[in-house]
Design a protein around this motif. Structure first.
Motif, PDB file in Angstrom:
ATOM      1  N   GLN A 228      -2.156   2.954  58.303  1.00  0.00           N
ATOM      2  CA  GLN A 228      -2.486   1.468  58.488  1.00  0.00           C
ATOM      3  C   GLN A 228      -1.636   0.620  59.141  1.00  0.00           C
ATOM      4  OE1 GLN A 228      -5.239   0.206  56.943  1.00  0.00           O
ATOM      5  NE2 GLN A 228      -6.007   2.055  56.253  1.00  0.00           N
ATOM      6  N   THR A 229      -0.507   1.250  59.457  1.00  0.00           N
ATOM      7  CA  THR A 229       0.767   0.771  60.063  1.00  0.00           C
ATOM      8  C   THR A 229       0.628   0.983  61.642  1.00  0.00           C
ATOM      9  OG1 THR A 229       2.330   2.080  59.748  1.00  0.00           O
ATOM     10  CG2 THR A 229       1.982   0.587  58.165  1.00  0.00           C
ATOM     11  N   GLU A 230      -0.300   1.718  62.129  1.00  0.00           N
ATOM     12  CA  GLU A 230      -0.358   2.055  63.564  1.00  0.00           C
ATOM     13  C   GLU A 230      -0.880   1.046  64.575  1.00  0.00           C
ATOM     14  OE1 GLU A 230       1.623   4.522  64.496  1.00  0.00           O
ATOM     15  OE2 GLU A 230       1.676   5.889  62.854  1.00  0.00           O
ATOM     16  N   ARG A 231      -0.492   0.826  65.438  1.00  0.00           N
ATOM     17  CA  ARG A 231      -0.957   0.181  66.759  1.00  0.00           C
ATOM     18  C   ARG A 231      -2.333   0.761  67.078  1.00  0.00           C
ATOM     19  NH1 ARG A 231       2.517  -0.557  71.577  1.00  0.00           N
ATOM     20  NH2 ARG A 231       2.308   1.675  71.546  1.00  0.00           N
ATOM     21  N   ALA A 232      -3.326  -0.374  67.247  1.00  0.00           N
ATOM     22  CA  ALA A 232      -4.932   0.049  67.673  1.00  0.00           C
ATOM     23  C   ALA A 232      -4.691   1.076  68.911  1.00  0.00           C
ATOM     24  CB  ALA A 232      -5.612  -1.080  68.184  1.00  0.00           C
ATOM     25  N   ARG A 235      -3.654   4.320  67.386  1.00  0.00           N
ATOM     26  CA  ARG A 235      -4.509   4.832  66.334  1.00  0.00           C
ATOM     27  C   ARG A 235      -5.803   5.628  67.400  1.00  0.00           C
ATOM     28  NH1 ARG A 235      -4.448  -0.104  64.345  1.00  0.00           N
ATOM     29  NH2 ARG A 235      -6.664  -0.635  64.648  1.00  0.00           N
ATOM     30  N   LEU A 236      -5.942   5.076  68.462  1.00  0.00           N
ATOM     31  CA  LEU A 236      -7.047   5.765  69.240  1.00  0.00           C
ATOM     32  C   LEU A 236      -6.363   7.157  69.629  1.00  0.00           C
ATOM     33  CD1 LEU A 236      -9.650   5.716  70.692  1.00  0.00           C
ATOM     34  CD2 LEU A 236      -8.490   4.510  72.682  1.00  0.00           C
ATOM     35  N   MET A 237      -5.216   7.038  70.142  1.00  0.00           N
ATOM     36  CA  MET A 237      -4.665   8.455  70.671  1.00  0.00           C
ATOM     37  C   MET A 237      -4.460   9.512  69.494  1.00  0.00           C
ATOM     38  SD  MET A 237      -4.332   8.425  73.984  1.00  0.00           S
ATOM     39  CE  MET A 237      -3.096   9.830  74.236  1.00  0.00           C
ATOM     40  N   PHE A 238      -3.998   9.020  68.376  1.00  0.00           N
ATOM     41  CA  PHE A 238      -3.822   9.840  67.274  1.00  0.00           C
ATOM     42  C   PHE A 238      -5.169  10.509  67.035  1.00  0.00           C
ATOM     43  CE2 PHE A 238       0.062   7.204  66.250  1.00  0.00           C
ATOM     44  CZ  PHE A 238       0.921   8.119  66.996  1.00  0.00           C
ATOM     45  N   LEU A 239      -6.204   9.439  66.743  1.00  0.00           N
ATOM     46  CA  LEU A 239      -7.597   9.933  66.497  1.00  0.00           C
ATOM     47  C   LEU A 239      -8.255  10.958  67.316  1.00  0.00           C
ATOM     48  CD1 LEU A 239      -9.418   9.250  64.038  1.00  0.00           C
ATOM     49  CD2 LEU A 239     -10.530   7.861  65.627  1.00  0.00           C
ATOM     50  N   ASP A 240      -7.848  11.141  68.727  1.00  0.00           N
ATOM     51  CA  ASP A 240      -8.345  11.977  69.728  1.00  0.00           C
ATOM     52  C   ASP A 240      -7.804  13.271  69.110  1.00  0.00           C
ATOM     53  OD1 ASP A 240     -10.079  11.925  72.035  1.00  0.00           O
ATOM     54  OD2 ASP A 240      -8.265  12.751  72.904  1.00  0.00           O
ATOM     55  N   SER A 241      -6.662  13.450  68.609  1.00  0.00           N
ATOM     56  CA  SER A 241      -5.813  14.650  68.430  1.00  0.00           C
ATOM     57  C   SER A 241      -6.572  15.362  67.434  1.00  0.00           C
ATOM     58  CB  SER A 241      -4.524  14.414  67.995  1.00  0.00           C
ATOM     59  OG  SER A 241      -3.695  13.883  68.958  1.00  0.00           O
ATOM     60  N   ARG A 263     -12.970  -1.401  68.397  1.00  0.00           N
ATOM     61  CA  ARG A 263     -14.030  -0.753  68.734  1.00  0.00           C
ATOM     62  C   ARG A 263     -13.866   0.459  69.105  1.00  0.00           C
ATOM     63  NH1 ARG A 263     -16.694  -0.281  73.287  1.00  0.00           N
ATOM     64  NH2 ARG A 263     -14.923  -1.542  74.474  1.00  0.00           N
ATOM     65  N   THR A 264     -12.882   0.737  69.941  1.00  0.00           N
ATOM     66  CA  THR A 264     -12.709   1.988  70.721  1.00  0.00           C
ATOM     67  C   THR A 264     -12.397   3.036  69.466  1.00  0.00           C
ATOM     68  OG1 THR A 264     -10.355   1.616  71.307  1.00  0.00           O
ATOM     69  CG2 THR A 264     -12.268   1.274  73.033  1.00  0.00           C
ATOM     70  N   VAL A 265     -11.631   2.672  68.445  1.00  0.00           N
ATOM     71  CA  VAL A 265     -11.295   3.667  67.437  1.00  0.00           C
ATOM     72  C   VAL A 265     -12.914   3.897  66.784  1.00  0.00           C
ATOM     73  CG1 VAL A 265      -9.908   3.719  65.165  1.00  0.00           C
ATOM     74  CG2 VAL A 265      -8.927   2.966  67.208  1.00  0.00           C
ATOM     75  N   ARG A 266     -13.442   2.775  66.492  1.00  0.00           N
ATOM     76  CA  ARG A 266     -14.513   3.339  65.874  1.00  0.00           C
ATOM     77  C   ARG A 266     -15.549   4.338  66.532  1.00  0.00           C
ATOM     78  NH1 ARG A 266     -14.512  -2.573  65.378  1.00  0.00           N
ATOM     79  NH2 ARG A 266     -16.134  -2.710  66.508  1.00  0.00           N
ATOM     80  N   ALA A 267     -15.534   3.926  67.842  1.00  0.00           N
ATOM     81  CA  ALA A 267     -16.643   4.571  68.622  1.00  0.00           C
ATOM     82  C   ALA A 267     -15.780   6.200  68.594  1.00  0.00           C
ATOM     83  CB  ALA A 267     -16.539   4.085  70.106  1.00  0.00           C
TER      84      ALA A 267
END
Length: 536
Positions: A228-232, A235-241, A263-267
């Motif tokens: 919740q505290t990460e920048r967008a 978050r995208l790079m972390f999610l890709d991991s 939007r990119t995180v959702r995708a």
């Protein structure tokens, strides 16, 4: 007067006086009169000023001596292999005998720098350790070429990380090395947690990637603790991991990420969920896709398609992008995304128990075939479904442009032996004009049928009067991917053929040079493997 007084004060403080002495010494007595009127007076003044400046320096706080480099208990290289490595590294730096000349022409000798990746892979397979004196050159090579980093760091071992802590030019080793081990394993279990809370972004990505490789559930828990505290963008790079070790256990977290403000995180979350055929998102997408694709009851024996009339809020939340690329129809764009995100097993049930091969052979009404097949290709690659990939790729009877999917991507899903056999048939049917992409996903060394098909196609191109540089990419792959045992079988191709009237000027000699380089490279690769197999 005021300025003169300030200069006197600065001289007393040891400021401009020293600069004046240095300037005079650099310019020389011929160009500038030195202070005191002579070079001797200049040197005397410099000596006195040096003593005065040093006398005013405060003692530095002593630093702790660095710890010794860790031991590496692996087997040392055989002498011949160590000498070969030194030669390959020198060639990479541009000082070797095979280095291209000013015109860029390689000549008939092997390109030693391109053999370094294979040498490293084989050395790692045999469990050797890197010679200490070659570690700096190895790290320089890996710094210049990212494709060398994984094998280089594995070969260089813990001493590479020790060196990287003392040289900022090799800092990449700390980041990339962290991705290949659990941070602090065996030393401090809390090291990964501290890096995650306090480290730089690259270090945090390395920690998460490493945990996902070894303990996926621990990596997910770490990411969830600060999500919740990460920048967008972070978050995208972390999610890709999370692609590493992706499983059903990640689904609840990814479902929550579908509501992310980015939007990119959702995708990305939707894409990861679609790769889990048992996920709730895959079920929702399958329900939508089933409403669009059905057996053709009217004409019988085929498939009828009714593309979605709109892209509603639910579809968008599940990752469907509403705006199509330029030149693409909206409804076709939405249909492809729905089918691509649906589990492929849905279609065997939906289309009356047919197999993937039977489904692919069915006619599709109203011109929807290419869109539907392209969506199934994307789903086969995403879900790593070999049965569907095999059915979609079929026999290599058509060139790439006439098919709905990318054969290279579909080939990557198939077992290695099957890839090589399909590629060999494709080259036999279509030559080398489109072979580079499919050869890139074939196992190395190439299988015997694949190697023969490539060499036969090169011979055909030579006999047709083409120049070899039209096939330089394939020739370069052949040098690295043909089995070294093929060298003697190919040696006759290195002879300069008789000139024919219809042949392009000089083409025969250029082809002979290219085959000479191919044969010499294969022989050298065979020698390299033998050197690595020696035991001192």
């Amino acid at each position: 007067m005021h300025q003169a007084g300030r200069r006197d004060e600065e001289r007393e403080a040891g400021g401009p006086e020293w600069g004046e002495l240095v300037s005079a010494a650099l310019l020389g007595g011929e160009r500038r009169r030195p202070p005191g009127g002579s070079a001797t007076a200049l040197l005397d003044a410099a000596a006195a000023e040096t003593v005065r400046r040093r006398a005013g320096v405060r003692p530095a706080v002593p630093r702790q001596r660095p710890r010794p480099a860790p031991e590496d208990a692996r087997t040392p290289l055989p002498t011949a292999a160590e000498q070969r490595l030194a030669t390959l590294l020198a060639e990479r730096a541009g000082s070797g005998p095979g280095h291209a000349g000013a015109a860029g022409r390689r000549g008939a000798g092997p390109d030693l720098g391109e053999l370094l990746p294979q040498w490293l892979a084989e050395a790692n397979r045999r469990g050797y350790r890197a010679p200490a004196d070659l570690l700096p050159a190895l790290l320089d090579a890996a710094r210049a070429r990212t494709d060398l980093r994984a094998e280089t760091l594995a070969f260089a071992g813990p001493r590479a990380l020790w060196l990287a802590r003392h040289n900022p030019d090799w800092r990449f080793a700390l980041r990339d090395g962290a991705r290949r081990r659990i941070p602090g394993a065996g030393e401090d279990p809390g090291a990964g947690e501290r890096v995650w809370q306090e480290g730089l972004f690259a270090e945090r990505v390395a920690v998460l990637s490493s945990l996902r490789r070894h303990r996926p559930e621990a990596g997910l828990a770490l990411l969830a603790s600060t999500w919740q505290t990460e920048r967008a963008e972070d978050r995208l790079m972390f999610l890709d991991s999370l692609r590493q070790g992706l499983s059903e256990a990640d689904e609840p977290f990814l479902e929550r990420a579908l509501a992310d403000r980015s939007r990119t995180v959702r995708a990305t979350a939707a894409e990861l969920l679609a790769a889990l055929p048992g996920s709730a998102l895959a079920a929702r997408m399958a329900e939508r896709a089933r409403a669009c694709v059905a057996p053709d009851r009217v004409r019988g024996g085929g498939i009828v398609v009714e593309a979605p009339p709109e892209c509603d809020a639910g579809m968008q939340r599940d990752g469907v992008i509403p705006k199509p690329p330029t030149g693409r129809g909206e409804r076709a764009w939405w249909l492809v995304q729905l089918v691509e995100a649906s589990p492929l097993d849905v279609w065997c049930e939906r289309l009356e128990g047919r197999t993937p091969e039977q489904i692919i052979a069915l006619p599709v009404a109203d011109g929807w075939r290419d869109d539907l097949h392209a969506a199934w290709c994307g789903a086969a690659v995403r879900q790593r479904n070999a049965a569907w990939a095999r059915a979609l790729i079929g026999e290599p009877i058509e060139p790439f442009a006439e098919g709905p999917g990318d054969p290279a991507r579909l080939l990557s899903v198939l077992p290695e032996e099957e890839r090589g056999a399909w590629a060999a048939r494709f080259i036999a049917a279509h030559g080398l004009s489109e072979a580079f992409r499919i050869l890139g996903v074939c196992a190395v060394p190439w299988s015997l049928p694949l190697g023969r098909s490539v060499v036969d196609a090169l011979e055909i191109a030579r006999d047709a009067g083409s120049y070899p540089w039209s096939f330089s990419g394939v020739m370069g792959l052949a040098e690295r991917c043909l089995d070294p045992s093929d060298a003697e079988r190919l040696a006759p191709l290195a002879a300069v053929p008789d000139v024919r009237e219809e042949e392009s000027p000089g083409a025969g000699a250029y082809w002979a040079e290219s085959f000479q380089r191919l044969v010499s490279t294969l022989r050298l690769r065979g020698t390299m493997l033998a050197e690595l197999g020696e035991r001192g």
